[in-house]
Motif scaffolding. Sequence first.
Motif, short mmCIF file in Angstrom:
data_model
loop_
_atom_site.label_atom_id
_atom_site.label_comp_id
_atom_site.label_asym_id
_atom_site.label_seq_id
_atom_site.Cartn_x
_atom_site.Cartn_y
_atom_site.Cartn_z
N PHE A 156 38.42 37.42 34.34
CA PHE A 156 38.48 36.30 35.28
C PHE A 156 37.09 35.69 35.40
CE2 PHE A 156 37.45 40.07 37.67
CZ PHE A 156 36.45 39.68 38.54
N LEU A 183 42.96 37.00 43.30
CA LEU A 183 43.44 37.86 42.23
C LEU A 183 44.28 38.95 42.86
CD1 LEU A 183 40.16 38.50 40.16
CD2 LEU A 183 41.80 36.66 39.85
N LEU A 224 36.34 34.12 46.21
CA LEU A 224 37.41 34.70 45.42
C LEU A 224 37.92 35.95 46.09
CD1 LEU A 224 39.09 34.75 42.75
CD2 LEU A 224 37.26 36.19 41.81
N VAL A 276 45.14 42.86 36.84
CA VAL A 276 45.39 41.62 37.58
C VAL A 276 46.76 41.11 37.17
CG1 VAL A 276 44.67 39.24 37.97
CG2 VAL A 276 42.95 41.03 37.77
N HIS A 288 49.64 28.41 37.11
CA HIS A 288 48.60 29.42 37.29
C HIS A 288 48.92 30.66 36.46
CE1 HIS A 288 51.54 30.41 40.55
NE2 HIS A 288 51.26 31.65 40.18
N VAL A 340 40.26 39.41 46.23
CA VAL A 340 40.88 40.43 45.38
C VAL A 340 41.73 41.29 46.30
CG1 VAL A 340 40.51 42.29 43.74
CG2 VAL A 340 38.85 40.44 43.87
N ARG A 389 40.63 31.29 46.30
CA ARG A 389 41.49 31.71 45.19
C ARG A 389 41.66 33.22 45.29
NH1 ARG A 389 39.95 32.32 39.54
NH2 ARG A 389 37.82 31.96 40.29
N GLU A 411 48.41 38.51 38.98
CA GLU A 411 48.55 37.09 39.27
C GLU A 411 47.23 36.55 39.79
OE1 GLU A 411 51.89 34.02 41.03
OE2 GLU A 411 52.02 36.14 41.58
N GLU A 412 46.96 35.28 39.42
CA GLU A 412 45.75 34.59 39.88
C GLU A 412 46.14 33.17 40.26
OE1 GLU A 412 41.55 32.86 37.99
OE2 GLU A 412 42.68 34.40 36.92
#
Length: 325
Positions: free
Chosen positions: A38, A228, A46, A235, A315, A48, A226, A237-238
């Motif tokens: 990523f 992750l 971002l 991962v 995405h 997580v 955003r 889905e992002e």
Amino acid sequence: MSADALLEVRDLVMHFPVRGGVLNRVQRRVHAVNGVSFDVRRGEVLGVVGESGCGKSTLGKCLIRLLSPTAGSIRYEGTDLAALGHGDLMPFRKKMQMVFQDPYSSLNPRMTVREAVREVALFHGVVSRDAADAYVSELIQKVGLRADAADKFPHEFSGGQRQRIGIARALACKPDLLVADEPVSALDVSIQAQVLNLLMDLKDELGLTVVFVSHDLKVIEHFCDRVLVMYLGNVVEELDCERLHADARHPYTRALLGANPINDPADRRPLTVLEGDVPSPFTLPPGCAFAGRCPVVEPRCRAQRPPLELKTCGHAVACLLEPGA
């Protein structure tokens, strides 16, 4: 590397050896992070997210090289941090800092707040010794503490205040990247909001890039640009946080959303409860890691590992059942 990316992670792997026996040999390995890729864009937050044990905290520690990854690359402004030794990493240490989950265990109980914050600033050469005390006082007030807090010890503060001290210490060397590892999970809900708002204000004021690790999707939605979504070191889905509820496609992401408390007390929908157990991190399944708990699993899911790739939804999703790009 894209022009707006501060950090570019490719095929990152982190395995922990488990030793035993008479000769203390490696008997098996914990697969904590498994081929994650990523980008972290400059100036963004971002998130997580994932269940406990999914590898999100390990990922955060690898990003700033508190852990040396088993394989893969972590490019910071074009330089691969994973390939650098201790000495070569030192110029990058001041650019990347971490806010830890437990502020009490991450602070030295024998050092006052002034000593803890000043030590970081002096080590990285941010200020001179003559200007250090004034710099510390400015930082302490910037994170919302009174000036007299500087000469107190960590045990004299509440959990929320200690986390503010941890943030001040992380900011003492003027970093560009801040990794926040569950920074509000140990705090009361009202205090969580205060610390989150402080982080948002500091991010805007100082132009920080933030990687925010959490198990709480509500917090991620509120704070991040955003997200992750991680499951068993992968991962899955992002996507942008503003599209999370409307566009989430992976069955695990939808299960996390369905397990969130519902804001409307009149809404009596049952919460989503996943059946089955998370596979062992010692022996990963051959196909999709989520196949054993997925409500829409197909036979091919148990044999083929889905890559994280851009889908027709706009995405990245790691699911064989989601139509491709």
